[in-house]
Design an enzyme around this catalytic site. Structure first.
Site, short mmCIF file in Angstrom:
data_model
loop_
_atom_site.label_atom_id
_atom_site.label_comp_id
_atom_site.label_asym_id
_atom_site.label_seq_id
_atom_site.Cartn_x
_atom_site.Cartn_y
_atom_site.Cartn_z
N SER A 167 0.66 -1.11 -0.07
CA SER A 167 0.08 -0.08 -0.18
C SER A 167 0.90 1.24 0.15
O SER A 167 1.69 1.31 -0.99
CB SER A 167 -0.96 0.13 1.29
N HIS A 194 -2.65 -1.09 -3.43
CA HIS A 194 -3.92 -0.27 -2.94
C HIS A 194 -3.59 0.77 -4.07
O HIS A 194 -2.88 1.74 -3.82
CB HIS A 194 -3.82 -0.03 -1.49
N MET A 288 -0.11 1.33 4.99
CA MET A 288 -0.79 1.33 6.23
C MET A 288 -2.03 0.25 6.28
O MET A 288 -2.44 -0.04 5.39
CB MET A 288 -1.32 2.73 6.43
N ASP A 291 -4.31 -4.94 6.00
CA ASP A 291 -4.46 -5.74 5.08
C ASP A 291 -3.39 -6.91 4.65
O ASP A 291 -2.29 -6.38 4.63
CB ASP A 291 -4.97 -5.11 3.77
#
Length: 351
Positions: A167, A194, A288, A291
Site C-alpha cells: 500500500s 492499493h 498502512m 490488509d
C-alpha cells in the site's frame, strides 16, 4: 508538529480546491500552515514553515508538482502526498512524482467535487496523517542489487507462485522486487497494490518495462503461466479462480471492500491458498492498515512460505507489522533482500 497537531502545506492552483482540502484537513484535526498556488510557492512555503507534510497538485502553473517535489526533496526533505485527477496523463505524471520522492497519492474526485471530497474526508485525513510520519530523509535500505541476481544456476521448485501485497510507499518497492526476480525461477506473480482505478494499468506497464517478467493489468478471466505477472485492477478484488497444469486463472469482482479497500490483499492471498496446490509464497511490503495479515496466515497454514518487509526500509510499517504480529511470517527482510527471500523459499522447496 504545531501544538501537537500535524502541520500541512496545501498546494493547488484552484482556490476552490485549496479551500476544500484545507477545510477537510482542519476539520480532521490537522493544521494547515500555508496554502500555495503553484509549485514555486509550495517550495517557498515548505522552506518557511517546515511542515510535517505537503499535499501537492500535479498540474500547476510556473512550477508543476513534479518539479516542486524534486526541489523539496533536494532542499527541505518533507513527506508529500500527490493529489491527482483520474486521467491517463495524470497517472503518468503522478508516478513520475513518486520517482522524484513523493510518498503516495490521493485521487481527486470528479463531478460534484465538494460533495465527493466530503465523502472521502476520512480517507484523505488518514493518508495525510500517515504520510506525515514517514522519514523521507532516511535512506530506504540497501540500494545494491539483491543477491537473487547472482546468475548462479539454481534448482527451483516446479510452478511456484508468489503473491505480493502493498500500500503506502509500495509502488517503488513492488517495482524493485519484480525487477530483481530471476526469470528462470518461472514464477507466476500476482500483485495487489492499493491503487485506484485508472492507475493500475499504468503501474503494470511501468513494472513490465523494468522487469524480465511479462506484467499486465488483470482482467476478468485472465490466465498466467510461468514468467508472467498480473497487477490487480483498481476498484476490483482479484480472486484466484482455478489452477491447473501450472496455469493460474483469476476472477475480478466488485464485492464489498475488505479491510476498507478494494482490491484487498487478503482476498487474493486467501483464494490462492485455497486453490494453488504447488509452491506458494506470500509477501507483504510497506503500507498502512492490516490488509494481508489474514492472507499471510492462510498461506502459512497451507505450507507456503511468507515474507514481510522490515521496518527500517518500509515507508509505513503498518501492513508488514500486522503480518509479523500474527506469528505467520517466516522471514522479515529489508527491501533489498525480499526478492532473494522469495528465491530462497522456492529453492528450498526442491529438497
Amino acid at each position: 508538529m504545531t501544538g501537537g497537531r500535524t502541520s500541512v502545506v496545501v498546494a493547488d492552483d484552484s482556490h476552490f480546491m485549496r479551500s476544500v482540502i484545507s477545510d477537510i484537513l482542519e476539520t480532521g484535526g490537522l493544521e494547515v500552515v500555508a496554502e500555495a498556488r503553484n509549485g514555486r510557492e509550495a517550495v517557498d512555503a515548505v522552506r518557511d514553515h517546515r511542515p510535517d507534510v505537503v499535499t501537492m497538485d500535479v498540474e500547476m502553473p510556473e512550477m508543476n508538482g513534479i518539479e516542486a517535489v524534486e526541489r523539496i526533496m533536494a532542499d527541505s526533505p518533507t513527506p508529500v502526498v500527490m493529489l491527482s485527477a483520474h486521467t491517463d496523463e495524470n497517472a503518468d505524471v503522478t508516478f513520475e512524482a513518486l520517482d522524484k520522492g513523493a510518498v503516495d497519492f490521493f485521487t481527486k474526485p470528479g463531478g460534484e467535487v465538494s460533495m465527493e471530497m466530503s465523502r472521502l474526508r476520512d480517507q484523505l485525513v488518514e493518508i495525510v496523517t500517515t504520510v506525515a510520519q514517514v522519514d523521507v530523509a532516511r535512506s530506504h535500505g540497501d540500494e545494491s542489487r539483491s543477491h537473487a541476481e547472482t546468475g548462479t544456476a539454481a534448482s527451483y521448485a516446479a510452478d511456484p507462485t508468489v503473491i505480493i501485497g502493498s500500500s503506502t510507499g509500495g509502488p517503488k518497492m513492488v517495482e524493485r522486487v519484480l525487477s530483481e526476480l530471476p526469470l528462470d525461477a518461472d514464477l507466476r506473480v500476482l500483485v495487489v497494490q492499493h491503487m485506484p482505478e485508472g492507475f493500475t494499468g499504468r503501474f503494470a506497464e511501468r513494472i513490465d518495462a523494468r522487469s524480465a517478467y511479462d506484467v499486465r493489468e488483470a482482467t476478468d478471466g485472465a490466465r498466467i503461466g510461468g514468467g508472467e505477472a498480473l497487477v490487480a485492477a483498481g476498484d476490483s478484488h482479484m480472486r484466484v479462480k482455478n489452477y491447473r497444469n501450472g496455469r493460474l486463472r483469476v476472477k475480478l469482482t466488485d464485492d464489498p471492500p475488505v479491510n476498507s479497500v478494494r482490491p484487498a490483499v487478503d482476498v487474493t492471498m486467501e483464494t490462492a491458498a485455497a486453490t494453488v496446490d504447488d509452491v506458494l509464497v506470500g509477501v507483504i511490503l510497506t503500507g498502512m492498515g492490516e490488509d494481508g495479515a489474514d492472507g499471510i496466515c492462510r498461506i502459512k497454514e497451507t505450507g507456503g512460505h511468507t515474507v514481510a518487509q522490515d521496518e527500517a526500509t518500509s515507508a509505513v510499517y503498518g501492513m508488514p507489522k500486522r503480518a509479523v504480529e500474527t506469528g505467520c511470517v517466516d522471514s522479515v527482510l529489508p527491501i533489498g533482500d525480499v526478492s532473494a527471500g522469495v528465491v530462497d523459499a522456492i529453492t528450498r522447496e526442491v529438497t
